[in-house]
Every structure is written in C-alpha cells, then in structure tokens.
Motif scaffolding. Structure first.
Motif, PDB file in Angstrom:
ATOM      1  N   VAL A  34       0.703  -1.082   0.035  1.00 15.56           N
ATOM      2  CA  VAL A  34       0.265   0.120   0.446  1.00 15.56           C
ATOM      3  C   VAL A  34       0.751   1.338  -0.373  1.00 15.56           C
ATOM      4  O   VAL A  34       1.284   1.649   0.557  1.00 15.56           O
ATOM      5  CB  VAL A  34      -0.839   0.174   0.920  1.00 15.56           C
ATOM      6  N   LYS A  35       0.502   2.017  -0.903  1.00 16.50           N
ATOM      7  CA  LYS A  35       1.443   3.076  -0.893  1.00 16.50           C
ATOM      8  C   LYS A  35       0.658   4.446  -0.975  1.00 16.50           C
ATOM      9  O   LYS A  35      -0.745   3.923  -1.644  1.00 16.50           O
ATOM     10  CB  LYS A  35       1.937   3.172  -2.427  1.00 16.50           C
ATOM     11  N   LEU A  36       0.807   4.991  -0.327  1.00 15.51           N
ATOM     12  CA  LEU A  36       0.061   6.631   0.532  1.00 15.51           C
ATOM     13  C   LEU A  36       0.470   7.594   0.417  1.00 15.51           C
ATOM     14  O   LEU A  36       1.630   7.840  -0.297  1.00 15.51           O
ATOM     15  CB  LEU A  36       0.538   6.307   2.315  1.00 15.51           C
ATOM     16  N   SER A  37       0.036   8.330   0.307  1.00 10.35           N
ATOM     17  CA  SER A  37      -0.471  10.280  -0.695  1.00 10.35           C
ATOM     18  C   SER A  37      -1.499  11.064  -0.236  1.00 10.35           C
ATOM     19  O   SER A  37      -2.749  10.462   0.510  1.00 10.35           O
ATOM     20  CB  SER A  37      -0.121   9.877  -1.640  1.00 10.35           C
ATOM     21  N   TYR A  38      -1.173  12.299   0.593  1.00  7.53           N
ATOM     22  CA  TYR A  38      -1.996  13.403   0.596  1.00  7.53           C
ATOM     23  C   TYR A  38      -2.596  13.989  -0.569  1.00  7.53           C
ATOM     24  O   TYR A  38      -2.034  14.352  -1.936  1.00  7.53           O
ATOM     25  CB  TYR A  38      -1.727  13.872   1.863  1.00  7.53           C
ATOM     26  N   GLY A  39      -3.941  14.158  -0.763  1.00 10.52           N
ATOM     27  CA  GLY A  39      -4.784  14.907  -1.646  1.00 10.52           C
ATOM     28  C   GLY A  39      -5.051  16.239  -0.356  1.00 10.52           C
ATOM     29  O   GLY A  39      -5.652  16.692  -0.074  1.00 10.52           O
ATOM     30  N   GLN A  65      -5.779  -7.175   9.873  1.00  8.64           N
ATOM     31  CA  GLN A  65      -4.573  -6.819   9.814  1.00  8.64           C
ATOM     32  C   GLN A  65      -3.960  -5.443   9.854  1.00  8.64           C
ATOM     33  O   GLN A  65      -4.977  -4.640   9.091  1.00  8.64           O
ATOM     34  CB  GLN A  65      -2.636  -7.257   9.017  1.00  8.64           C
ATOM     35  N   THR A  66      -3.428  -4.237  11.064  1.00  5.59           N
ATOM     36  CA  THR A  66      -3.346  -3.435  11.299  1.00  5.59           C
ATOM     37  C   THR A  66      -1.397  -2.968  11.313  1.00  5.59           C
ATOM     38  O   THR A  66      -0.768  -3.758  12.288  1.00  5.59           O
ATOM     39  CB  THR A  66      -3.691  -2.895  12.037  1.00  5.59           C
ATOM     40  N   LEU A  67      -0.902  -2.286   9.942  1.00  2.00           N
ATOM     41  CA  LEU A  67       0.178  -2.059  10.466  1.00  2.00           C
ATOM     42  C   LEU A  67       0.710  -0.011  10.177  1.00  2.00           C
ATOM     43  O   LEU A  67      -0.645   0.693   9.724  1.00  2.00           O
ATOM     44  CB  LEU A  67       1.258  -1.804   8.942  1.00  2.00           C
ATOM     45  N   VAL A  68       1.525   0.604  10.634  1.00  2.29           N
ATOM     46  CA  VAL A  68       2.054   2.042  10.387  1.00  2.29           C
ATOM     47  C   VAL A  68       2.981   2.455  10.040  1.00  2.29           C
ATOM     48  O   VAL A  68       4.117   1.331   9.841  1.00  2.29           O
ATOM     49  CB  VAL A  68       2.053   2.620  12.450  1.00  2.29           C
ATOM     50  N   ALA A  69       2.926   3.163   8.637  1.00  3.33           N
ATOM     51  CA  ALA A  69       3.870   4.211   8.056  1.00  3.33           C
ATOM     52  C   ALA A  69       4.700   4.092   8.347  1.00  3.33           C
ATOM     53  O   ALA A  69       4.716   4.697   9.595  1.00  3.33           O
ATOM     54  CB  ALA A  69       2.639   4.696   7.307  1.00  3.33           C
ATOM     55  N   ALA A  70       5.939   3.921   7.829  1.00  5.84           N
ATOM     56  CA  ALA A  70       7.200   4.607   8.100  1.00  5.84           C
ATOM     57  C   ALA A  70       7.210   6.196   7.018  1.00  5.84           C
ATOM     58  O   ALA A  70       6.325   6.350   6.390  1.00  5.84           O
ATOM     59  CB  ALA A  70       8.557   4.057   7.955  1.00  5.84           C
ATOM     60  N   ASP A  71       8.400   6.968   7.437  1.00  2.00           N
ATOM     61  CA  ASP A  71       8.577   7.852   6.388  1.00  2.00           C
ATOM     62  C   ASP A  71       8.516   7.914   5.023  1.00  2.00           C
ATOM     63  O   ASP A  71       7.554   8.467   4.271  1.00  2.00           O
ATOM     64  CB  ASP A  71       9.877   8.407   6.465  1.00  2.00           C
ATOM     65  N   SER A  72       8.464   6.547   4.566  1.00  2.00           N
ATOM     66  CA  SER A  72       8.570   6.484   2.938  1.00  2.00           C
ATOM     67  C   SER A  72       6.476   6.813   2.477  1.00  2.00           C
ATOM     68  O   SER A  72       6.461   6.735   1.411  1.00  2.00           O
ATOM     69  CB  SER A  72       8.931   4.983   2.334  1.00  2.00           C
ATOM     70  N   GLY A  73       5.997   5.931   3.159  1.00  2.00           N
ATOM     71  CA  GLY A  73       4.724   6.275   3.034  1.00  2.00           C
ATOM     72  C   GLY A  73       4.230   4.689   2.954  1.00  2.00           C
ATOM     73  O   GLY A  73       2.873   4.417   2.121  1.00  2.00           O
ATOM     74  N   ILE A  74       4.708   4.076   2.911  1.00  4.66           N
ATOM     75  CA  ILE A  74       4.751   2.638   2.078  1.00  4.66           C
ATOM     76  C   ILE A  74       4.282   0.991   3.064  1.00  4.66           C
ATOM     77  O   ILE A  74       5.798   1.066   3.555  1.00  4.66           O
ATOM     78  CB  ILE A  74       6.124   1.742   1.071  1.00  4.66           C
ATOM     79  N   VAL A  75       3.836   0.972   3.041  1.00  2.00           N
ATOM     80  CA  VAL A  75       3.305  -0.413   3.893  1.00  2.00           C
ATOM     81  C   VAL A  75       3.219  -1.840   3.720  1.00  2.00           C
ATOM     82  O   VAL A  75       2.620  -1.820   2.019  1.00  2.00           O
ATOM     83  CB  VAL A  75       1.933   0.159   4.500  1.00  2.00           C
ATOM     84  N   HIS A  76       3.800  -2.468   3.565  1.00  5.11           N
ATOM     85  CA  HIS A  76       3.585  -4.358   3.439  1.00  5.11           C
ATOM     86  C   HIS A  76       3.297  -5.033   4.244  1.00  5.11           C
ATOM     87  O   HIS A  76       3.304  -5.514   5.182  1.00  5.11           O
ATOM     88  CB  HIS A  76       5.120  -4.398   3.036  1.00  5.11           C
ATOM     89  N   PHE A  77       1.672  -5.438   3.635  1.00  5.45           N
ATOM     90  CA  PHE A  77       1.578  -6.715   4.565  1.00  5.45           C
ATOM     91  C   PHE A  77       2.036  -8.179   3.938  1.00  5.45           C
ATOM     92  O   PHE A  77       1.109  -8.917   2.367  1.00  5.45           O
ATOM     93  CB  PHE A  77      -0.242  -6.581   4.023  1.00  5.45           C
ATOM     94  N   ASN A  78       2.805  -9.152   3.810  1.00 10.60           N
ATOM     95  CA  ASN A  78       3.339 -10.161   3.272  1.00 10.60           C
ATOM     96  C   ASN A  78       2.641 -11.426   3.585  1.00 10.60           C
ATOM     97  O   ASN A  78       1.499 -11.301   4.899  1.00 10.60           O
ATOM     98  CB  ASN A  78       4.667 -10.365   3.435  1.00 10.60           C
ATOM     99  N   GLY A  79       2.529 -12.165   2.687  1.00 13.03           N
ATOM    100  CA  GLY A  79       1.551 -13.392   2.810  1.00 13.03           C
ATOM    101  C   GLY A  79       0.341 -13.330   3.362  1.00 13.03           C
ATOM    102  O   GLY A  79      -0.318 -14.169   4.047  1.00 13.03           O
ATOM    103  N   ILE A  80      -0.316 -12.691   2.861  1.00 20.54           N
ATOM    104  CA  ILE A  80      -1.731 -12.738   2.888  1.00 20.54           C
ATOM    105  C   ILE A  80      -2.532 -13.717   2.094  1.00 20.54           C
ATOM    106  O   ILE A  80      -2.278 -13.595   0.423  1.00 20.54           O
ATOM    107  CB  ILE A  80      -2.777 -11.341   3.472  1.00 20.54           C
ATOM    108  N   PRO A  81      -4.129 -13.930   2.530  1.00 20.02           N
ATOM    109  CA  PRO A  81      -4.573 -15.183   1.415  1.00 20.02           C
ATOM    110  C   PRO A  81      -5.106 -14.366   0.624  1.00 20.02           C
ATOM    111  O   PRO A  81      -5.294 -12.563   0.361  1.00 20.02           O
ATOM    112  CB  PRO A  81      -5.332 -15.579   2.482  1.00 20.02           C
ATOM    113  N   ALA A  82      -5.021 -14.506  -0.910  1.00 20.13           N
ATOM    114  CA  ALA A  82      -5.626 -13.451  -1.752  1.00 20.13           C
ATOM    115  C   ALA A  82      -7.697 -13.707  -1.249  1.00 20.13           C
ATOM    116  O   ALA A  82      -7.945 -15.003  -0.682  1.00 20.13           O
ATOM    117  CB  ALA A  82      -5.954 -14.766  -3.091  1.00 20.13           C
TER     118      ALA A  82
END
Length: 440
Positions: A34-39, A65-82
């Motif tokens: 998930v790549k984050l940005s602001y409008g 599942q919940t994750l918190v973004a770092a400075d890059s604004g890119i969050v990785h959810f690895n190994g989730i079921p389709a």
C-alpha cells in the motif's frame, strides 16, 4: 543417529503435508503493498506519512491486520491470502500538530482518511495499491442515528417507525431552518449489468442522458432519491441536542387509525418505538394519489418540506443499500431548480424512468454510508473519502429493530461531543432497539 534420521523424516513428511494442504485449500499467499499519499488543496506544505495507520480486513473471514507507515509511506502486508479486502488508512492531527505542519489554525483535530472497499487481491506478483488520504469536512451538524432496518413484519411496525436523527455537535446554538436531508441512490448490488459503470463498479453518472460534458459528474456530485428540507420555523437547536425526523410521527407501540379508516397495530410493542415526540415528519400524502394508509399527519409535529420524493412515503431501504447526507446552501442557490438526471442506462430510456436530483458535494456537511450486513451482498460505495471513508450497518439486518448510532467522543464543557472522523466504520455503533435521542 537414528533419532536424527527419524526427525528429518518427520520434517519432510510435515513439509509435504503442508504443501498438500495448501494445494487442497487453494490458499496461496500474496504480498500487498500500500503506497500512501495526501490529497492536499495546497502545495505550500507537506504532511508526514510516518504514523499513518493502515488496516486491511478480509471481507470473507473477517480477519484484520494493522500496520503503521514509516517515512516512505509504503506499507507491506506480506503473505496474506488472496481474496476481497477492505483497506483503510487514517491519520489524525491535533490542532497544534496541524498548525506545526501547515501554519493553519484550526479549532478541532483534523483527520485524513483513505479507503478502498471490497478490493480483490489476486494471486500473482506483488499487488500494489495507491491510497490517497483526504480530510473530509467536519461540520457543525452530524448525522447521529439512522433507523433504516425497521421492525418485525409480523410482530412489529415493519417500516413505519423509521427515522433519521441529526445532532448539533458544537458548543453553540444552531438554526435548523433550511437544513436539507437527502437519501442517496446508486448501484445497489454487484450483479446487475443494465447501466454504465465506473472502474469502482458504481454507476457512471457521466453517461446519464443530457449530463453536461464539462463537469465531474461522479466525484463532484451525489444523487438524491428523496430530498427534504427543515421548514423555516426559527427552530434553534442547543449544543448537544438533536432533531428527529420521523417517517410518521406517531407512537408506533400503540394502535392508531390509518387514512383508510382501518386500525393499525403491532403484536409486540417492545419491538418498535414511540415517535410521537419527533421534531419533524415526512408527510407525502398531499403530493400523491395513493399514499400509504399509515402515512398519517400528526398536527403537533411540523412537516418537512418535500423537494424530491421517490415512492409513497419516506421509506428507507431496510436492507441498507442507500446512503444519507445533510447540507446547507448559500443564498445564490435555488435547490428546487437543481437538475435531475436519469440513471445511466445502457438501453433506451422509457417514459417511466425516474430522475434523481444532482447535489454538489461542496455543500455537504456530513454523510453516512450504509451497507448490508453480509459482506458478499454489499454494493460499491457511493460516498468518497471526502464525505465518508467507511460504512456502517446493523448486524441484525432487515426488520431487526436495530439502528446505527454515532459514538460519543467525550464531554467538552459539559456538552457531549460525538465522534466525527469522516469514517463511519470507526464513528458508528448500533442499538439493539432504535432509541431516538439516545447515546452510545
């Protein structure tokens, strides 16, 4: 040595077994990025992406599942079921924090939301989703409660006892006059193919007959099936108080005489509510040749002004397939003259095809997206993250007597403040029995 060989054999058997289990269940892990940005409305400042909370929810299993973004604004959810996922991102700034980054002074916290509902995550290479966070309008008025489900069809009041409640969420009195309440329309299922659709599978209103080419019909407007206005009665609503708009402002626990002279009653009064003390009611009978017999005018309760109507009364969809907004306009606007458009039908239009009033999003104060309880039955969202990044529902479904109710955020100077992050998934709970003027 024998023990070591035996352990190796056991590990090999276990690995083969796990592989066979995966093949048998068809579960193949997928990596979601998930790549984050602001409008943002201004390029004069930037906001940090570090700290943005991203949550994904599998709509079939309900697992999150919940994750918190770092400075890059890119969050990785690895190994989730389709599968299908609701993806939500949120970042809240205190007034001091928002001023630090923007130089702008605000009185309340600012919440940015981004969402992508019922997104299909397929087997294959890394799945990448771009999620744009926007700050919705935090209005003085909020939609506090929507009782759309109705009560039992045999023992209750069916749909007669439905209502919408609107709340003054400020520290000062507000004039309710000329506050508009709209029940919105859009695609209501995932199977029909009779209309032009957007990429998000919602109706493509830009394809409606006579729609102007120079406007963004899908993002800058919403479309009302019922539109009512609070009459000019100089009604002031105090901080922490609300107005209840009833379909029919009667005590639905007690028998009453319908317009046809027949007695209307319920077998179990505990399943329904008393709306005789509502502030306003929707009375459609004067506009129709055949209104519902239950549409009785309570002379002690002012009638809403009917701008647009669909059906024989303000019947709110009991399945949860409509959404709701409130708005006010400036003196330059004549709402009764706003354009109305047909659905973007692929086939030729007929003489009986309905039209829906086009409402500019810029005037919307608050909105609530309501959906069906079963994830598999939910239609695509009608409201963007600017109005409502989420959705809410009653778990009991149709005719359950349940209502959706906005949560309490806290008390400020003795006045109850309701939660308003422009994400109804976070902002709303439900009542087991609808409770006008009640709190959660």
């Amino acid at each position: 040595m024998k023990k070591m060989i035996w352990c190796v054999l056991l590990l090999a058997v276990a690995a083969v077994s796990c592989k066979k289990d995966n093949e048998r269940t068809g579960i193949t892990p997928v990596n979601l990025i998930v790549k984050l940005s602001y409008g943002l409305d201004s390029s004069k400042y930037t906001l940090p992406l570090a700290g943005v909370t991203v949550r994904i929810k599998n709509t079939f299993t309900g697992s999150t599942q919940t994750l918190v973004a770092a400075d890059s604004g890119i969050v990785h959810f690895n190994g989730i079921p389709a599968g299908a996922y609701d993806i939500d991102a949120v970042m809240a700034f205190s007034p001091a924090g928002y001023m630090q980054y923007t130089g702008l002074e605000v009185s309340d916290s600012i919440t940015f939301n981004g969402s992508d509902k019922n997104r299909q995550i397929s087997i294959g290479a890394n799945q990448v989703i771009n999620l744009n966070l926007v700050a919705g309008t935090t209005g003085e008025w909020v939609i506090k409660q929507v009782y759309y489900a109705g009560s039992d069809t045999k023992n209750g009041a069916i749909f007669r006892d439905q209502f919408i409640e609107i709340y003054n969420n400020t520290d000062h009195a507000l004039l309710a006059d000329s506050l508009y309440v709209a029940q919105l329309f859009g695609r209501q299922n995932n199977t029909e193919s009779a209309h032009y659709l957007q990429a998000n599978r919602q109706l493509d209103w830009s394809k409606s007959k006579d729609m102007p080419a120079g406007i963004d019909a899908n993002n800058d407007y919403v479309y009302a099936r019922n539109l009512l206005m609070v009459p000019a009665t100089k009604r002031m609503v105090q901080p922490g108080e609300s107005i209840v708009i009833a379909q029919t402002a009667l005590n639905h626990k007690a028998p009453f005489t319908g317009a046809d002279g027949e007695t209307i009653t319920v077998l179990n009064p505990a399943l329904t509510i008393d709306l005789s003390g509502a502030d306003y009611e929707a009375y459609y009978a004067p506009y129709l040749p055949n209104p519902y017999p239950s549409d009785i005018d309570n002379p002690g309760v002012p009638n809403m002004e009917v701008i647009q109507m669909d059906g024989r009364d303000l019947v709110i969809d009991n399945l949860g397939r409509d959404s709701y907004i409130i708005f006010k306009v400036d003196a330059s606007q004549k709402v009764t003259e706003w354009p109305r458009y047909n659905l973007p039908k692929i086939a030729a239009l007929g003489s009986t095809d309905k039209k829906y009033m086009q409402v500019p999003v810029k005037y919307v104060i608050d909105g609530v997206e309501v959906m069906q309880a079963a994830a598999s039955a939910r239609a695509p969202k009608k409201l963007g993250a600017l109005i409502d990044a989420g959705f809410t529902f009653v778990p009991g479904g149709s005719y359950s007597s349940q209502s959706v109710i906005r949560k309490t955020a806290g008390m400020v100077n003795g006045v109850r403040k309701l939660k308003d992050t422009n994400n109804s998934t976070e902002d709303f709970d439900y009542f087991s029995i609808a409770n006008p003027r009640g709190f959660k």
